[in-house]
Scaffold this motif. Structure first.
Motif, mmCIF file in Angstrom:
data_model
loop_
_atom_site.group_PDB
_atom_site.id
_atom_site.type_symbol
_atom_site.label_atom_id
_atom_site.label_comp_id
_atom_site.label_asym_id
_atom_site.label_seq_id
_atom_site.Cartn_x
_atom_site.Cartn_y
_atom_site.Cartn_z
ATOM 1 N N TYR A 7 22.471 41.750 1.104
ATOM 2 C CA TYR A 7 23.237 40.655 1.708
ATOM 3 C C TYR A 7 23.418 40.883 3.197
ATOM 4 O O TYR A 7 23.460 42.017 3.663
ATOM 5 C CB TYR A 7 24.627 40.569 1.086
ATOM 6 C CG TYR A 7 24.662 40.040 -0.310
ATOM 7 C CD1 TYR A 7 24.699 38.680 -0.548
ATOM 8 C CD2 TYR A 7 24.681 40.900 -1.399
ATOM 9 C CE1 TYR A 7 24.755 38.182 -1.838
ATOM 10 C CE2 TYR A 7 24.729 40.419 -2.691
ATOM 11 C CZ TYR A 7 24.768 39.054 -2.914
ATOM 12 O OH TYR A 7 24.822 38.565 -4.182
ATOM 13 N N ARG A 14 25.886 31.325 14.587
ATOM 14 C CA ARG A 14 24.501 31.798 14.559
ATOM 15 C C ARG A 14 23.690 31.174 13.430
ATOM 16 O O ARG A 14 22.520 31.501 13.243
ATOM 17 C CB ARG A 14 24.480 33.332 14.414
ATOM 18 C CG ARG A 14 24.940 34.049 15.675
ATOM 19 C CD ARG A 14 24.480 35.474 15.669
ATOM 20 N NE ARG A 14 23.035 35.572 15.566
ATOM 21 C CZ ARG A 14 22.412 36.554 14.923
ATOM 22 N NH1 ARG A 14 23.091 37.489 14.313
ATOM 23 N NH2 ARG A 14 21.105 36.583 14.889
ATOM 24 N N GLN A 17 20.475 29.268 14.450
ATOM 25 C CA GLN A 17 19.510 30.215 15.001
ATOM 26 C C GLN A 17 18.814 30.985 13.869
ATOM 27 O O GLN A 17 17.587 31.079 13.834
ATOM 28 C CB GLN A 17 20.252 31.185 15.919
ATOM 29 C CG GLN A 17 19.341 32.173 16.597
ATOM 30 C CD GLN A 17 20.099 33.412 17.032
ATOM 31 O OE1 GLN A 17 21.091 33.805 16.414
ATOM 32 N NE2 GLN A 17 19.640 34.027 18.100
ATOM 33 N N LEU A 19 18.583 30.155 10.780
ATOM 34 C CA LEU A 19 17.783 29.244 9.966
ATOM 35 C C LEU A 19 16.403 29.044 10.603
ATOM 36 O O LEU A 19 15.380 29.055 9.916
ATOM 37 C CB LEU A 19 18.514 27.908 9.832
ATOM 38 C CG LEU A 19 17.904 26.920 8.839
ATOM 39 C CD1 LEU A 19 17.897 27.522 7.450
ATOM 40 C CD2 LEU A 19 18.681 25.624 8.840
ATOM 41 N N ASN A 20 16.395 28.905 11.912
ATOM 42 C CA ASN A 20 15.115 28.773 12.612
ATOM 43 C C ASN A 20 14.268 30.023 12.447
ATOM 44 O O ASN A 20 13.062 29.945 12.214
ATOM 45 C CB ASN A 20 15.359 28.510 14.094
ATOM 46 C CG ASN A 20 15.628 27.052 14.373
ATOM 47 O OD1 ASN A 20 15.016 26.186 13.763
ATOM 48 N ND2 ASN A 20 16.551 26.784 15.266
ATOM 49 N N SER A 23 12.892 30.154 8.893
ATOM 50 C CA SER A 23 11.765 29.250 8.655
ATOM 51 C C SER A 23 10.525 29.742 9.364
ATOM 52 O O SER A 23 9.413 29.583 8.875
ATOM 53 C CB SER A 23 12.081 27.826 9.097
ATOM 54 O OG SER A 23 13.284 27.742 9.760
ATOM 55 N N GLY A 24 10.707 30.361 10.543
ATOM 56 C CA GLY A 24 9.557 30.907 11.248
ATOM 57 C C GLY A 24 8.924 32.042 10.475
ATOM 58 O O GLY A 24 7.709 32.095 10.298
ATOM 59 N N ALA A 27 7.429 30.824 7.335
ATOM 60 C CA ALA A 27 6.432 29.781 7.599
ATOM 61 C C ALA A 27 6.585 28.607 6.653
ATOM 62 O O ALA A 27 5.626 28.113 6.064
ATOM 63 C CB ALA A 27 5.014 30.340 7.540
ATOM 64 N N GLN A 29 9.439 25.062 5.750
ATOM 65 C CA GLN A 29 10.699 24.364 5.953
ATOM 66 C C GLN A 29 11.647 24.794 4.842
ATOM 67 O O GLN A 29 11.309 24.672 3.669
ATOM 68 C CB GLN A 29 10.485 22.850 5.886
ATOM 69 C CG GLN A 29 9.711 22.290 7.039
ATOM 70 C CD GLN A 29 10.513 22.334 8.335
ATOM 71 O OE1 GLN A 29 11.717 22.119 8.325
ATOM 72 N NE2 GLN A 29 9.849 22.650 9.424
ATOM 73 N N PRO A 30 12.826 25.296 5.190
ATOM 74 C CA PRO A 30 13.733 25.724 4.126
ATOM 75 C C PRO A 30 14.192 24.528 3.298
ATOM 76 O O PRO A 30 14.254 23.414 3.793
ATOM 77 C CB PRO A 30 14.923 26.316 4.888
ATOM 78 C CG PRO A 30 14.518 26.410 6.296
ATOM 79 C CD PRO A 30 13.386 25.469 6.520
#
Lengths: 261, 237
Positions: A7, A14, A17, A19-20, A23-24, A27, A29-30
């Motif tokens: 965890y 944050r 940030q 989340l981005n 997803s990066g 690779a 989209q969540p």
């Protein structure tokens, strides 16, 4: 099925940030997820429900439970009792139903019926020093029927209900779930048949609105050391990659203790 | 027309940024030559009295150049197919890509000219201040600047403590984070200060598991307390 768990906690500022970043890294989209969790507590020792043990849905979890408790509490007269939970994936449209307890009790509730619920059992994480928590879990979907009555018949009563809101992404074999827990403080009685109140009635459990990132590797069999090691290695590699972004750690094993005290 | 060889071995891009750069070159060439063709042949033809269309030989030459360009681009795309499929520019749909300066600044290889000017100006000023021989004139030498910086850090900390006593106090109260404090400070560096979460991880996961939060026993030795029943062998007397 077993799970390896780590965890991480982060402040609300944050969230976007991370989340981005997630997803990066993954690779993809969540996937935005809303889940309704209802926790059930057994009201009587399991021994009395022996007759039901050959039943349909619960068999796996209960057999393991009885086996485990038979080993661990061989000397004591009382077997351990465990909390279980019902989980249902809900949509935003499901919120804001008319909370009319009378109609619910009369069985006219619009809680979406028995469709979509699944029963989840989580064992106490296994003792021992590991890079991540290892615990047995069991999940069975309900195919239909009157779930509320079924649970009551098994000797369980609902104690807490909360909503989990978050984004889920998958990186390799790791399920990344960035989420927060929403509770409804004013709720009087808990029933899985009750419709959901309006979404704004649910407030974050953490007053600071912090988020939780759980990283899970699901193992088909936690009894195979090689498989556990593979999962551990993958999780550890991810933890290292995330250093400087988020600290992934394991909480106290007993904080995840689902036994009834 | 001969099909161009995909790559010569020496010119083969090794790393992923090189692949992207190669594609950038290819598309740029393609776009530039199409633009030239359009300008020279239609918008501003060489022979103003002509039929308004490019001559056959010109058309033919352009056609073969463009075919070459396209074939090269196509073969590059095919070669790095796997990497390109997995590459994507915006991490998330919420990324503010429609504000064009964001993309432009991200695609820059060097600092923007105005930033470069700004940086070099400041560097020059700093150098002049520390390297000047004539300490009398400004009243500050390199040593003085250094000691000023040494003084400024602790002094700022002191003032912050004075102005925001509650923020500083919270950190001291929370002894549970005491040990991890150093590590956290490094990791959460981008956010500045590490602020302990209002609800502890332990409590969150416990709530998620059983729906209630059982307070942690105060002293580690007193495990026989509230959670004693759950401890394996915890009740041994």
């Amino acid at each position: 099925m077993h799970e390896l768990l780590l965890y991480g906690q982060l402040p609300a500022a944050r969230h976007d940030q991370l989340l981005n970043i997630i997803s990066g890294v993954a690779a993809m989209q969540p996937d935005y997820t809303l889940e309704r969790h209802v926790i059930f507590k057994p009201t009587r020792p399991l021994v009395q429900s022996n007759l039901l043990r050959g039943g349909v849905v619960k068999s796996d979890a209960q057999v393991v439970k009885t086996k485990k408790s038979a080993q661990s509490t061989a000397g004591t007269e009382r077997a351990d009792m465990y909390h279980v939970r019902l989980i249902k994936r809900v949509e935003e449209d499901d919120f804001g139903g008319d909370v009319d307890m009378d109609s619910v009790e009369k069985g006219k509730g619009q809680g979406g019926g028995s469709k979509g619920w699944r029963l989840r059992f989580e064992d106490v994480p296994e003792p021992g020093k590991r890079a991540a928590l290892l615990r047995m879990v069991d999940e069975q979907p309900f195919l239909g029927g009157e779930i509320s009555g079924y649970m009551e018949g098994l000797g369980y009563k609902p104690v807490t209900e909360y909503i989990v809101e978050g984004h889920r992404a998958v990186h390799g074999n790791i399920v990344l779930f960035l989420h927060r827990i929403l509770t409804r403080p004013g709720a009087k009685s808990i029933s899985i048949n009750a419709p959901l109140a309006s979404f704004s009635d649910y407030i974050p459990m953490d007053p600071a609105n912090g988020y939780l990132l759980s990283t899970t590797v699901r193992l088909s069999d936690g009894g195979i050391p090689k498989l556990v090691d593979m999962g551990m290695d993958e999780l550890e590699a991810f933890r290292r990659m995330m250093l400087g972004v988020i600290d992934l750690d394991q909480p106290d094993r007993l904080a995840l203790d689902t036994r009834v005290k | 027309m001969n099909r161009p060889a995909p790559h010569r071995d020496d010119g083969k891009p090794k790393t992923e940024p090189q692949v992207l750069d190669l594609l950038r070159q290819r598309t740029e060439t393609l776009s530039k030559s199409l633009e030239t063709f359009l300008n020279n042949s239609f918008l501003a033809p060489q022979d103003p009295n002509g039929p308004g269309l490019p001559s056959w030989s010109e058309f033919n030459a352009t056609f073969s150049t463009q075919t070459k360009n396209l074939t090269r681009l196509q073969s590059d795309l095919a070669t790095h197919h796997a990497f390109l499929l997995s590459a994507h520019i915006h991490p998330n749909a919420t990324f503010p890509a429609d504000k064009d300066f964001v993309n432009e600044s991200l695609l820059r290889k060097r600092l923007a000219p105005e930033v470069e000017t700004w940086v070099s100006k400041r560097l020059k000023t700093g150098k002049a201040l520390t390297q000047t021989e004539d300490v009398e004139e400004i009243g500050m030498g390199a040593e003085d600047w250094k000691s000023l910086w040494d003084f400024a850090g602790p002094e700022q900390e002191r003032i912050v403590k004075e102005v925001f006593p509650d923020i500083m106090g919270r950190e001291d109260d929370d002894e549970d984070y005491g040990e991890e404090e150093d590590g956290e400070d490094e990791v959460v560096g981008m956010e500045g200060r590490w602020v302990p979460p209002a609800v502890k991880l332990r409590d969150l996961v416990q709530f998620a598991s059983i729906g209630v939060i059982i307070p942690e026993p105060k002293i580690p030795e007193a495990r026989g307390g509230p959670v004693g029943g759950g401890m394996p062998g915890g009740r041994a007397r």
